[in-house]
Write a protein that holds these residues in place. Structure first.
Motif, PDB file in Angstrom:
ATOM      1  N   ASN A 245       0.843  -1.175   0.000  1.00 28.37           N
ATOM      2  CA  ASN A 245       0.000   0.000   0.000  1.00 28.37           C
ATOM      3  C   ASN A 245       0.889   1.240   0.000  1.00 28.37           C
ATOM      4  O   ASN A 245       2.114   1.137   0.040  1.00 28.37           O
ATOM      5  N   GLN A 251      -3.332   6.946   4.256  1.00 26.50           N
ATOM      6  CA  GLN A 251      -3.697   6.030   5.330  1.00 26.50           C
ATOM      7  C   GLN A 251      -3.411   4.580   4.939  1.00 26.50           C
ATOM      8  O   GLN A 251      -4.009   3.656   5.489  1.00 26.50           O
ATOM      9  N   SER A 255      -4.657   0.495   6.373  1.00 27.81           N
ATOM     10  CA  SER A 255      -5.155  -0.645   5.601  1.00 27.81           C
ATOM     11  C   SER A 255      -4.314  -1.887   5.843  1.00 27.81           C
ATOM     12  O   SER A 255      -4.844  -2.994   6.004  1.00 27.81           O
ATOM     13  N   THR A 283      -9.551  -2.386  13.209  1.00 27.68           N
ATOM     14  CA  THR A 283      -9.710  -1.068  12.591  1.00 27.68           C
ATOM     15  C   THR A 283      -9.465   0.034  13.613  1.00 27.68           C
ATOM     16  O   THR A 283      -8.779   1.031  13.332  1.00 27.68           O
ATOM     17  N   ARG A 290      -2.879   5.691  12.809  1.00 32.40           N
ATOM     18  CA  ARG A 290      -3.006   6.625  11.693  1.00 32.40           C
ATOM     19  C   ARG A 290      -3.282   8.047  12.165  1.00 32.40           C
ATOM     20  O   ARG A 290      -2.634   9.003  11.733  1.00 32.40           O
ATOM     21  N   ASN A 401      -5.645   5.305  -0.839  1.00 36.29           N
ATOM     22  CA  ASN A 401      -4.646   4.234  -0.697  1.00 36.29           C
ATOM     23  C   ASN A 401      -4.972   3.027  -1.568  1.00 36.29           C
ATOM     24  O   ASN A 401      -5.574   2.069  -1.122  1.00 36.29           O
ATOM     25  N   GLN A 423     -12.296   3.350   3.369  1.00 30.02           N
ATOM     26  CA  GLN A 423     -11.404   2.652   2.444  1.00 30.02           C
ATOM     27  C   GLN A 423     -10.670   1.477   3.089  1.00 30.02           C
ATOM     28  O   GLN A 423     -10.712   0.352   2.568  1.00 30.02           O
ATOM     29  N   PRO A 424      -9.972   1.662   4.218  1.00 31.57           N
ATOM     30  CA  PRO A 424      -9.272   0.520   4.811  1.00 31.57           C
ATOM     31  C   PRO A 424     -10.226  -0.575   5.260  1.00 31.57           C
ATOM     32  O   PRO A 424      -9.897  -1.770   5.197  1.00 31.57           O
ATOM     33  N   GLN A 427     -11.416  -2.538   2.154  1.00 36.03           N
ATOM     34  CA  GLN A 427     -10.319  -3.397   1.714  1.00 36.03           C
ATOM     35  C   GLN A 427     -10.235  -4.640   2.597  1.00 36.03           C
ATOM     36  O   GLN A 427     -10.069  -5.766   2.108  1.00 36.03           O
TER      37      GLN A 427
END
Length: 524
Positions: A245, A251, A255, A283, A290, A401, A423-424, A427
């Motif tokens: 990534n 970020q 992920s 998460t 992050r 990302n 997004q993370p 994924q």
């Protein structure tokens, strides 16, 4: 039998990319064609006035990454904003248009790499579909309508925006045709003179002149100095393979950490509810890292890669209780984006993401170019001494990302999504369902998803779950202490995911998200 594939969140972008692949073009060339096309077709999510990130893999070589995110204007400082009476950077208008748009520089740099692979296709060929879309018009989608309705009041006083995206001061209607003649002319101009003109030519002078006149801190010198940069991707190895990534200021770290923490604690004997709980708790740990450390890499003395070591992952994993949800929230970050993936007939793969940040970005339109500018600088803080403090000439934190993986079963995989904070998480959902639960890519993407925190401007920090997720799973999560809010099934709120998996000689699977207007295409 070597095959090509393309997936994007808008079908016309997929078609533009696949047309290049069919003609023998590279995955990079296909991506540039699609990136230009989707900048026309999905103006609420991305633009030539936005940013981009690339992950590129050539068979037999380590993947390479590119940061095509813009930097803040040289005079965009705390003093500049505080003298104007701001205690936070405004989200819309010229004061929000404070970072250079990097995506066109990224297209240019990526094409230089592509030209080392084989003789290039001319820009007139790559931009043909985008030019036609802008000239003849796009069919307005429900996604574009939703963004128009959400932002109409906010942009009602922006004359150039209204002329382009609120015809007759009315919100867009699904099915109507939306044209952008100036953007068609601008793309045609770039096809003739080259992408560098955006930063150091006639186009740059026009952009700087309009932005300055409207009150943006950006100047011609900021455009002149900018270029995209090649960077070393972050990576982590799990029991499933090696995952790659983007490094800071994205970020990407989050992920990868979600995948690594989940893999560290995963056991096939865990029931599905516990596995889902584990993903959510992973998460939280990843987002804490992050939020504390993600910023322009030149502004930090910490090596964020330390969290991807065995010791770093173990430390974060040890904080997770498999039976109880940890307290939340932490600050969340919204954003509007597109992700696209490509594989060419030589097996080269690209994972690409492009964004204008919030819906329609800053709302600043350069009328003569039909060009909408980003508001990525909203991610900066006007508080002295904090992470992401505004300074001139640096990059803000990015949610963008794109991802790539080399799997233990011999496949390569490009995957990603839009969706800011989601997004993370998306994924991770895709990887969990496809690699651990052994579901097809299409099923892994289509099945009900969740989102911890906010997205698309939502300020709530609860755990949003699509209504069609198994009620028993939801009940168990509630009993574990998760604050659940149901949202509509198959909602765009959960992002637009996509993925391609391929063996050395052939495409395995290609999929796009039913929550989008996308298409997943494959051809021998």
């Amino acid at each position: 039998m070597n095959q090509c594939a393309f997936t994007a969140s808008h079908f016309q972008a997929s078609q533009a990319g696949m047309a290049i692949l069919r003609g023998g073009g590279t995955a990079i060339e296909a991506m540039v064609a699609a990136a230009a096309a989707i900048a026309v077709a999905y103006p609420h999510m991305n633009s030539l006035g936005g940013d981009g990130f690339w992950l590129i893999h050539e068979p037999g070589k380590a993947p390479v990454a590119m940061n095509a995110a813009g930097v803040s204007a040289g005079q965009a400082t705390l003093d500049w904003y505080q003298q104007k009476g701001y205690n936070a950077i405004p989200s819309r208008g010229a004061d929000a248009a404070l970072t250079v748009a990097g995506t066109v520089a990224g297209w240019n740099a990526a094409l230089k790499l592509s030209a080392q692979w084989q003789p290039p296709i001319g820009l007139d060929g790559l931009l043909h579909d985008a030019i036609q879309l802008a000239k003849e018009g796009i069919v307005v989608t429900e996604s574009l309508v939703a963004a128009s309705q959400k932002t109409a009041k906010e942009f009602s006083g922006f004359s150039a925006f209204c002329e382009r995206y609120l015809p007759n001061q009315k919100t867009l209607v699904a099915g109507e045709i939306l044209k952008n003649g100036p953007l068609a002319d601008f793309l045609l101009h770039l096809s003739r003179v080259g992408f560098d003109d955006f930063y150091r030519g006639e186009s740059a002078r026009e952009i700087a002149s309009v932005l300055t006149a409207q009150g943006s801190p950006l100047r011609l010198t900021d455009l002149n100095r900018y270029d995209a940069t090649w960077v070393e991707p972050l990576s982590v190895t799990t029991t499933q393979g090696t995952f790659y990534n983007l490094p800071l200021p994205t970020q990407g770290i989050a992920s990868l950490l979600i995948l690594a923490i989940f893999d560290r604690l995963y056991d096939e004997s865990l029931d599905e509810a516990t596995q889902l709980h584990l993903l959510i708790e992973a998460t939280k740990q990843a987002f804490r890292v992050r939020n504390a450390e993600a910023q322009d890499p030149q502004q930090t003395s910490k090596n964020i890669e330390r969290w991807l070591t065995g010791a770093g992952i173990e430390k974060l994993a040890s904080e997770i209780n498999l039976k109880q949800a940890a307290p939340w929230p932490n600050p969340a970050i919204p954003g509007d984006t597109i992700w696209m993936g490509a594989r060419d007939k030589q097996g080269r793969m690209v994972s690409f993401i492009q964004s204008i940040y919030w819906e329609f970005g800053s709302g600043v339109v350069i009328p003569e170019l039909g060009l909408l500018w980003n508001n990525r600088g909203v991610s900066f803080s006007l508080e002295a001494g904090v992470t992401n403090q505004l300074r001139g000439g640096i990059q803000p934190f990015h949610t963008l990302n794109p991802a790539f993986a080399q799997l233990n079963d011999g496949r390569n995989m490009v995957y990603g999504t839009m969706g800011g904070e989601g997004q993370p998480q998306t994924q991770a959902a895709l990887i969990w369902r496809h690699l651990y639960q052994k579901k097809s890519l299409a099923t892994a993407i289509a099945e009900p998803r969740w989102l911890l925190g906010r997205t698309w401007g939502d300020n709530e920090h609860d755990l949003k779950i699509e209504a069609d997720l198994d009620p028993l799973l939801q009940q168990t999560l509630h009993q574990q202490g998760h604050q659940i809010k149901n949202v509509a099934a198959c909602t765009e709120l959960m992002g637009h995911a996509g993925a391609i998996t391929a063996f050395a000689e052939e495409v395995d699977q290609v999929a796009t998200d039913p929550r989008s207007d996308g298409a997943a295409l494959q051809e021998s």
